[in-house]
Design an enzyme around this catalytic site. Structure first.
Site, PDB file in Angstrom:
ATOM      1  N   SER A  43    -107.061  -0.949 -15.995  1.00 63.00           N
ATOM      2  CA  SER A  43    -106.962   0.407 -16.550  1.00 63.00           C
ATOM      3  C   SER A  43    -106.311   1.314 -15.519  1.00 63.00           C
ATOM      4  O   SER A  43    -106.846   1.518 -14.427  1.00 63.00           O
ATOM      5  CB  SER A  43    -108.352   0.936 -16.889  1.00 63.00           C
ATOM      6  OG  SER A  43    -108.278   2.333 -17.082  1.00 63.00           O
ATOM      7  N   HIS A  71    -104.216  -1.386 -19.784  1.00 64.71           N
ATOM      8  CA  HIS A  71    -105.043  -0.501 -20.615  1.00 64.71           C
ATOM      9  C   HIS A  71    -104.763   0.940 -20.192  1.00 64.71           C
ATOM     10  O   HIS A  71    -104.891   1.294 -19.030  1.00 64.71           O
ATOM     11  CB  HIS A  71    -106.501  -0.884 -20.397  1.00 64.71           C
ATOM     12  CG  HIS A  71    -107.495  -0.064 -21.153  1.00 64.71           C
ATOM     13  ND1 HIS A  71    -107.946  -0.410 -22.405  1.00 64.71           N
ATOM     14  CD2 HIS A  71    -108.141   1.076 -20.828  1.00 64.71           C
ATOM     15  CE1 HIS A  71    -108.840   0.473 -22.819  1.00 64.71           C
ATOM     16  NE2 HIS A  71    -108.973   1.399 -21.876  1.00 64.71           N
ATOM     17  N   ASP A 110    -105.469   4.928 -20.814  1.00 62.18           N
ATOM     18  CA  ASP A 110    -106.479   5.850 -21.353  1.00 62.18           C
ATOM     19  C   ASP A 110    -105.893   7.232 -21.585  1.00 62.18           C
ATOM     20  O   ASP A 110    -105.545   7.938 -20.638  1.00 62.18           O
ATOM     21  CB  ASP A 110    -107.645   5.964 -20.367  1.00 62.18           C
ATOM     22  CG  ASP A 110    -108.442   4.678 -20.276  1.00 62.18           C
ATOM     23  OD1 ASP A 110    -109.016   4.270 -21.294  1.00 62.18           O
ATOM     24  OD2 ASP A 110    -108.464   4.070 -19.185  1.00 62.18           O
ATOM     25  N   MET A 153    -106.723  10.930 -22.874  1.00 66.62           N
ATOM     26  CA  MET A 153    -107.871  11.832 -23.107  1.00 66.62           C
ATOM     27  C   MET A 153    -107.352  13.235 -23.378  1.00 66.62           C
ATOM     28  O   MET A 153    -106.430  13.708 -22.715  1.00 66.62           O
ATOM     29  CB  MET A 153    -108.777  11.874 -21.873  1.00 66.62           C
ATOM     30  CG  MET A 153    -109.278  10.518 -21.427  1.00 66.62           C
ATOM     31  SD  MET A 153    -110.451  10.668 -20.074  1.00 66.62           S
ATOM     32  CE  MET A 153    -110.621   8.957 -19.580  1.00 66.62           C
ATOM     33  N   HIS A 182    -105.777   3.272 -25.318  1.00 64.09           N
ATOM     34  CA  HIS A 182    -107.140   3.653 -25.732  1.00 64.09           C
ATOM     35  C   HIS A 182    -107.139   5.164 -25.926  1.00 64.09           C
ATOM     36  O   HIS A 182    -107.074   5.918 -24.962  1.00 64.09           O
ATOM     37  CB  HIS A 182    -108.114   3.214 -24.628  1.00 64.09           C
ATOM     38  CG  HIS A 182    -109.540   3.613 -24.844  1.00 64.09           C
ATOM     39  ND1 HIS A 182    -110.480   3.554 -23.829  1.00 64.09           N
ATOM     40  CD2 HIS A 182    -110.195   4.068 -25.936  1.00 64.09           C
ATOM     41  CE1 HIS A 182    -111.642   3.953 -24.295  1.00 64.09           C
ATOM     42  NE2 HIS A 182    -111.505   4.282 -25.562  1.00 64.09           N
ATOM     43  N   MET A 233    -108.765   8.376 -26.528  1.00 62.74           N
ATOM     44  CA  MET A 233    -109.995   9.181 -26.531  1.00 62.74           C
ATOM     45  C   MET A 233    -109.603  10.594 -26.926  1.00 62.74           C
ATOM     46  O   MET A 233    -109.677  11.541 -26.138  1.00 62.74           O
ATOM     47  CB  MET A 233    -110.653   9.128 -25.151  1.00 62.74           C
ATOM     48  CG  MET A 233    -111.385   7.811 -24.907  1.00 62.74           C
ATOM     49  SD  MET A 233    -111.705   7.503 -23.176  1.00 62.74           S
ATOM     50  CE  MET A 233    -110.142   6.800 -22.712  1.00 62.74           C
ATOM     51  N   MET A 243    -117.805   0.248 -25.827  1.00 63.87           N
ATOM     52  CA  MET A 243    -117.804   0.991 -24.563  1.00 63.87           C
ATOM     53  C   MET A 243    -119.104   0.697 -23.813  1.00 63.87           C
ATOM     54  O   MET A 243    -120.197   0.813 -24.367  1.00 63.87           O
ATOM     55  CB  MET A 243    -117.692   2.496 -24.815  1.00 63.87           C
ATOM     56  CG  MET A 243    -116.359   2.969 -25.350  1.00 63.87           C
ATOM     57  SD  MET A 243    -114.946   2.623 -24.277  1.00 63.87           S
ATOM     58  CE  MET A 243    -115.344   3.575 -22.806  1.00 63.87           C
ATOM     59  N   ASP A 246    -115.343  -2.030 -21.947  1.00 63.83           N
ATOM     60  CA  ASP A 246    -114.641  -1.060 -21.092  1.00 63.83           C
ATOM     61  C   ASP A 246    -115.675  -0.145 -20.460  1.00 63.83           C
ATOM     62  O   ASP A 246    -116.427   0.532 -21.162  1.00 63.83           O
ATOM     63  CB  ASP A 246    -113.677  -0.252 -21.988  1.00 63.83           C
ATOM     64  CG  ASP A 246    -112.878   0.800 -21.224  1.00 63.83           C
ATOM     65  OD1 ASP A 246    -112.951   0.850 -19.989  1.00 63.83           O
ATOM     66  OD2 ASP A 246    -112.160   1.571 -21.910  1.00 63.83           O
TER      67      ASP A 246
HETATM   68  C1  DX5 Z   1    -113.306   5.490 -19.421  1.00 63.85           C
HETATM   69  C2  DX5 Z   1    -112.107   4.665 -19.722  1.00 63.85           C
HETATM   70  C3  DX5 Z   1    -112.006   3.409 -18.964  1.00 63.85           C
HETATM   71  C4  DX5 Z   1    -111.999   3.565 -17.455  1.00 63.85           C
HETATM   72  C5  DX5 Z   1    -112.865   2.474 -16.922  1.00 63.85           C
HETATM   73  O1  DX5 Z   1    -113.565   6.363 -20.444  1.00 63.85           O
HETATM   74  O2  DX5 Z   1    -112.024   4.318 -21.079  1.00 63.85           O
HETATM   75  O3  DX5 Z   1    -110.915   2.593 -19.381  1.00 63.85           O
HETATM   76  O4  DX5 Z   1    -110.744   3.480 -16.865  1.00 63.85           O
HETATM   77  O5  DX5 Z   1    -113.001   2.646 -15.566  1.00 63.85           O
HETATM   78  P1  DX5 Z   1    -113.979   1.743 -14.697  1.00 63.85           P
HETATM   79  O6  DX5 Z   1    -113.533   0.340 -14.866  1.00 63.85           O
HETATM   80  O7  DX5 Z   1    -113.804   2.282 -13.335  1.00 63.85           O
HETATM   81  O8  DX5 Z   1    -115.379   1.969 -15.247  1.00 63.85           O
HETATM   82 ZN    ZN Z   2    -110.475   2.880 -21.674  1.00 59.72          ZN
END
Ligand code: DX5
Ligand code: ZN
Length: 226
Positions: free
Chosen positions: A12, A37, A39, A41, A71, A73, A142, A180
């Protein structure tokens, strides 16, 4: 190597250094990541804002043939789907809690030629998920509250992972089960034994004192010995 049929490790980039994103992505690609991956947000579905379409577009040339998973969010993610498809994103994961019409959103992802995934937060029940499971390429359980990297793995999600695994197997679906949040050398085995096959790892792979290849190799060794 892309191990589509075996356990899949997805770095990620949330944990990467954003000031040198191209180098970080290349390091993951050249270290044998099965996919990346990404993310997104929006500051609404989750408090932080990361980045949007432009960053994903800029990352794409560094991916070579490695699949790109986004992903989302974000609240009401359906509006982003055409642009993600134009960039060449392989898979889009939306949150069950964020979609006004989940079935329409999944249809939009698939009709744009991408793999569809649904994520559920640690406390979200899976009843609604059950009704769309056969339309999904990926279910993302999650194992932290979404929004931040570097949080601790929530082991109490494991019974839900096992229930989803059972549903997938009973229905003989091709759906992949992903986790994740807080996945590292200790927790990856727990999630694997619960039935997950795709593992998102942020802070376990990227960081100032970490070598991306060494970290991916260590995680892979744990899976190989499980
Ligand atoms: C958090 C993200 C994850 C994040 C995980 O909301 O969706 O993908 O990068 O990070 P680690 O592996 O550090 O928990
Ligand atoms: Zn994620």
């Amino acid at each position: 190597m892309n191990r589509i049929n075996g356990p899949t490790i997805l770095p990620s980039i949330l944990a990467a250094d954003f000031s040198k994103m191209g180098e970080e992505v290349s390091a993951a690609v050249e270290s044998g990541a099965d996919g990346l991956h990404i993310d997104v947000m929006d500051g609404r579905f989750v408090p932080p804002i990361t980045f949007g379409i432009q960053m994903i577009k800029d990352i794409k040339p560094y991916m070579k043939e490695v699949p790109m998973e986004v992903h989302l969010m974000v609240h009401e993610p359906i509006t982003m789907i055409p642009e993600l498809s134009d960039i060449g994103v392989d898979s889009v994961i939306v949150h069950l809690e964020a979609c006004l019409d989940l079935e329409d959103t999944l249809l939009a992802i698939r009709s744009h030629g991408m793999k569809s995934g649904v994520a559920v937060k640690p406390d979200t029940e899976i009843d609604e998920l059950e009704s769309v499971l056969d339309q999904l390429d990926i279910v993302l359980a999650m194992t932290v509250e979404p929004g931040y990297g570097g949080q601790a793995y929530i082991a109490s999600v494991e019974p839900k992972i096992k229930r989803i695994r059972k549903l997938i197997d009973e229905r003989d679906l091709h759906t992949q089960l992903e986790v994740d949040g807080g996945i590292n050398e200790s927790t990856i085995k727990l999630a694997y034994l619960a039935g997950a096959t795709r593992f998102v790892c942020g802070s376990a792979i990227f960081g100032p004192s970490k070598n991306v290849k060494t970290q991916i190799t260590k995680l892979r060794q744990v899976l190989d010995s499980s």
